[in-house]
Design a protein around this motif. Structure first.
Motif, mmCIF file in Angstrom:
data_model
loop_
_atom_site.group_PDB
_atom_site.id
_atom_site.type_symbol
_atom_site.label_atom_id
_atom_site.label_comp_id
_atom_site.label_asym_id
_atom_site.label_seq_id
_atom_site.Cartn_x
_atom_site.Cartn_y
_atom_site.Cartn_z
ATOM 1 N N PRO A 1 89.092 21.405 38.583
ATOM 2 C CA PRO A 1 89.377 20.599 39.781
ATOM 3 C C PRO A 1 90.946 20.260 40.045
ATOM 4 C CG PRO A 1 87.833 19.194 38.185
ATOM 5 C CD PRO A 1 88.536 20.749 37.343
ATOM 6 N N ASP A 2 91.191 20.197 41.359
ATOM 7 C CA ASP A 2 92.582 19.849 41.782
ATOM 8 C C ASP A 2 93.409 18.822 41.003
ATOM 9 O OD1 ASP A 2 92.635 21.872 43.344
ATOM 10 O OD2 ASP A 2 92.550 20.716 45.163
ATOM 11 N N GLY A 3 92.603 17.665 40.528
ATOM 12 C CA GLY A 3 93.376 16.574 39.901
ATOM 13 C C GLY A 3 93.605 16.887 38.620
ATOM 14 N N TRP A 4 92.911 17.844 37.839
ATOM 15 C CA TRP A 4 92.891 18.171 36.608
ATOM 16 C C TRP A 4 94.115 19.168 36.491
ATOM 17 C CZ3 TRP A 4 88.051 19.259 33.484
ATOM 18 C CH2 TRP A 4 87.091 18.234 33.601
ATOM 19 N N ARG A 5 94.400 19.878 37.454
ATOM 20 C CA ARG A 5 95.478 20.841 37.454
ATOM 21 C C ARG A 5 96.788 20.054 37.811
ATOM 22 N NH1 ARG A 5 96.244 24.518 41.049
ATOM 23 N NH2 ARG A 5 94.790 23.771 42.758
ATOM 24 N N GLN A 6 96.546 19.133 38.603
ATOM 25 C CA GLN A 6 97.776 18.037 38.347
ATOM 26 C C GLN A 6 98.272 17.492 37.345
ATOM 27 O OE1 GLN A 6 100.001 17.620 40.693
ATOM 28 N NE2 GLN A 6 99.259 18.996 42.359
ATOM 29 N N ARG A 7 97.353 17.115 36.476
ATOM 30 C CA ARG A 7 97.551 16.412 35.463
ATOM 31 C C ARG A 7 98.127 17.286 34.292
ATOM 32 N NH1 ARG A 7 92.561 12.922 33.838
ATOM 33 N NH2 ARG A 7 91.863 13.431 36.090
ATOM 34 N N LEU A 8 97.551 18.773 34.436
ATOM 35 C CA LEU A 8 98.172 19.690 33.496
ATOM 36 C C LEU A 8 99.575 20.188 33.821
ATOM 37 C CD1 LEU A 8 97.119 21.465 30.916
ATOM 38 C CD2 LEU A 8 96.225 23.011 32.788
ATOM 39 N N GLY B 1 89.655 24.521 25.030
ATOM 40 C CA GLY B 1 89.584 23.074 24.540
ATOM 41 C C GLY B 1 90.657 22.301 24.525
ATOM 42 N N ALA B 2 91.973 23.161 23.908
ATOM 43 C CA ALA B 2 93.127 22.208 23.902
ATOM 44 C C ALA B 2 93.645 22.115 25.233
ATOM 45 C CB ALA B 2 94.123 23.080 23.072
ATOM 46 N N THR B 3 93.377 22.797 26.335
ATOM 47 C CA THR B 3 93.722 22.459 27.640
ATOM 48 C C THR B 3 92.823 21.244 28.224
ATOM 49 O OG1 THR B 3 93.931 25.055 28.000
ATOM 50 C CG2 THR B 3 93.675 23.580 30.100
ATOM 51 N N LEU B 4 91.642 21.329 28.003
ATOM 52 C CA LEU B 4 91.003 20.371 28.492
ATOM 53 C C LEU B 4 91.520 18.819 27.563
ATOM 54 C CD1 LEU B 4 87.499 21.712 28.530
ATOM 55 C CD2 LEU B 4 88.814 21.113 30.469
ATOM 56 N N GLU B 5 91.820 19.070 26.420
ATOM 57 C CA GLU B 5 92.109 17.910 25.728
ATOM 58 C C GLU B 5 93.649 17.316 26.408
ATOM 59 O OE1 GLU B 5 93.787 17.209 21.296
ATOM 60 O OE2 GLU B 5 92.116 18.674 21.228
ATOM 61 N N ILE B 6 94.501 18.208 26.855
ATOM 62 C CA ILE B 6 95.774 17.724 27.499
ATOM 63 C C ILE B 6 95.375 17.098 28.753
ATOM 64 C CG2 ILE B 6 97.801 18.861 28.460
ATOM 65 C CD1 ILE B 6 97.593 21.204 26.654
ATOM 66 N N ILE B 7 94.388 17.712 29.517
ATOM 67 C CA ILE B 7 94.116 17.079 30.652
ATOM 68 C C ILE B 7 93.344 15.972 30.859
ATOM 69 C CG2 ILE B 7 92.545 17.352 32.725
ATOM 70 C CD1 ILE B 7 92.622 20.489 32.321
ATOM 71 N N LEU B 8 92.511 15.662 29.736
ATOM 72 C CA LEU B 8 91.873 14.404 29.460
ATOM 73 C C LEU B 8 92.733 13.494 28.811
ATOM 74 C CD1 LEU B 8 88.358 16.109 28.920
ATOM 75 C CD2 LEU B 8 89.240 14.986 30.999
ATOM 76 N N GLY B 9 93.550 13.896 27.905
ATOM 77 C CA GLY B 9 94.406 13.010 27.059
ATOM 78 C C GLY B 9 95.501 12.481 27.816
#
Ligand SMILES: [Zn+2]
Length: 377
Positions: free
Chosen positions: A141-148, A252-260
């Motif tokens: 999702p766009d919001g996730w890419r922004q956070r990343l 997994g680590a990418t999602l961790e960065i996004i969610l964290g």
């Protein structure tokens, strides 16, 4: 094992049998025999036996079941309803495939199969040259890419102040908007300049682009800066930064960065990693192709793109590893000859300078005003 040879009277349960859809139901009694469920449907009728192994139930038999609805592979279309919690519990023990747990496992097997199919697809995509990391990047999702992107930019520019002189910011915004006119869809790009002597430009996830003061200082014309910016936008359009991070640290680590929201532990250097990985030749060509399209749509000459990279590559060759500020990044780019061919293959079109003289001056001076990293939003 208790002997089932002679079932007790007490274990007999009321049952209702339907031979096929639409036929009249027949009442009778059922009990658990040695090899299967046995049931009688009134005098004169032969006893039916449905073997345990061939039984199916409409719904999995749970531990608190008070009745069961059975079918058998031996009697297609027929169904047998049996009342009684005791019957249900005893049947579960003899025909474990009817239990809720077995149903759960069957469902789980479905997911395992699905996973295996997905894995096979990813392998197939990989073999056929489609990047799985890119496929994943496309569904973020766009919001996730922004956070990343925020995390990457923060980590990449650590220790450097952002340049925010208002006139320069306004000039950069005008240039970005001019280039964005040629975008296939409305992709928002967000360009930031940092007071950093290293001559460089990076695209990070979420359409964010980092330019350094070193790069602006080395640009001789606004068309050169526009060319580099268009090239980085090309990486952004193709989601190269997102795919590089997924490939580099794993999903997994990418999602961790996004969610964290913030990189932790070994992920703190995600920006540095992104800066050092570089892109494949193919990715660079894709970015160049987009750059030429964007420049053309904005009526900016593509020559700046070619000239800038040629000059930088020459500098790099002269200075080698002793090059001031590190030119390493440019090595992953296509050889200047290849890019020059690409640029000269472009048909001429009417072009005006990427920025007028006063905007260009303002952009070159954007680092007159800076913001310390801790003030950054
Ligand atoms: Zn590139």
């Amino acid at each position: 094992m208790p002997s089932d040879a002679a079932p007790e009277k007490g274990s007999q349960s009321y049952c209702r049998f339907v031979a096929s859809r639409g036929s009249p139901p027949l009442d009778g009694t059922a009990f658990l025999g040695p090899a299967g469920v046995e049931f009688d449907l009134g005098s004169g009728q032969p006893r039916h036996i449905w073997s345990y192994g061939r039984l199916r139930s409409e719904e999995p038999i749970r531990t608190n079941a008070i009745d069961v609805l059975l079918t058998s592979k031996d009697a297609p279309g027929a169904s047998l309803f049996v009342q009684g919690a005791r019957f249900a519990a005893d049947l579960r023990a003899r025909a474990p495939q009817l239990s809720a747990r077995a149903a759960w496992l069957r469902e789980k097997r479905f997911w395992f199969v699905l996973l295996a199919v997905l894995a096979a697809l990813v392998v197939a995509a990989y073999m056929s040259g489609i990047s799985p990391a890119k496929s994943i990047a496309q569904v973020l999702p766009d919001g996730w890419r922004q956070r990343l992107g925020n995390v990457s930019r923060e980590s990449m520019t650590e220790g450097h102040k952002e340049c925010i002189d208002p006139a320069g910011v306004a000039a950069l915004k005008r240039l970005t908007e001019r280039l964005a006119k040629g975008l296939p869809a409305k992709v928002p790009f967000d360009v930031h300049v940092y007071d950093w002597p290293l001559m460089n430009a990076f695209a990070v996830p979420g359409g964010q682009i980092i330019l350094t003061k070193g790069l602006l200082d080395k640009s001789q014309t606004p068309d050169e800066t526009a060319g580099v910016l268009a090239h980085e936008m090309g990486h952004g359009i193709e989601l190269h930064p997102e795919a590089a991070i997924i490939r580099g640290v794993g999903l997994g680590a990418t999602l961790e960065i996004i969610l964290g929201g913030t990189p932790g532990g070994g992920l703190a250097n995600v920006g540095l990693m992104l800066a050092q990985l570089g892109y494949s030749r193919r990715s660079e060509r894709e970015a160049d192709t987009h750059a030429l399209e964007l420049l053309k749509a904005a009526n900016i000459s593509p020559k700046g793109l070619g000239e800038f990279f040629s000059r930088v590559t020459k500098l790099e060759a002269e200075h080698g590893d002793k090059a001031p500020g590190g030119f390493r990044w440019f090595r992953t780019h296509p050889p200047p000859a290849e890019r020059a061919r690409l640029v000269s293959a472009q048909q001429d079109y009417p072009a005006t300078p990427a920025l007028d003289a006063s905007d260009w001056e303002a952009l070159k001076s954007i680092c007159r005003t800076t913001r310390a990293p801790e003030d950054a939003t």
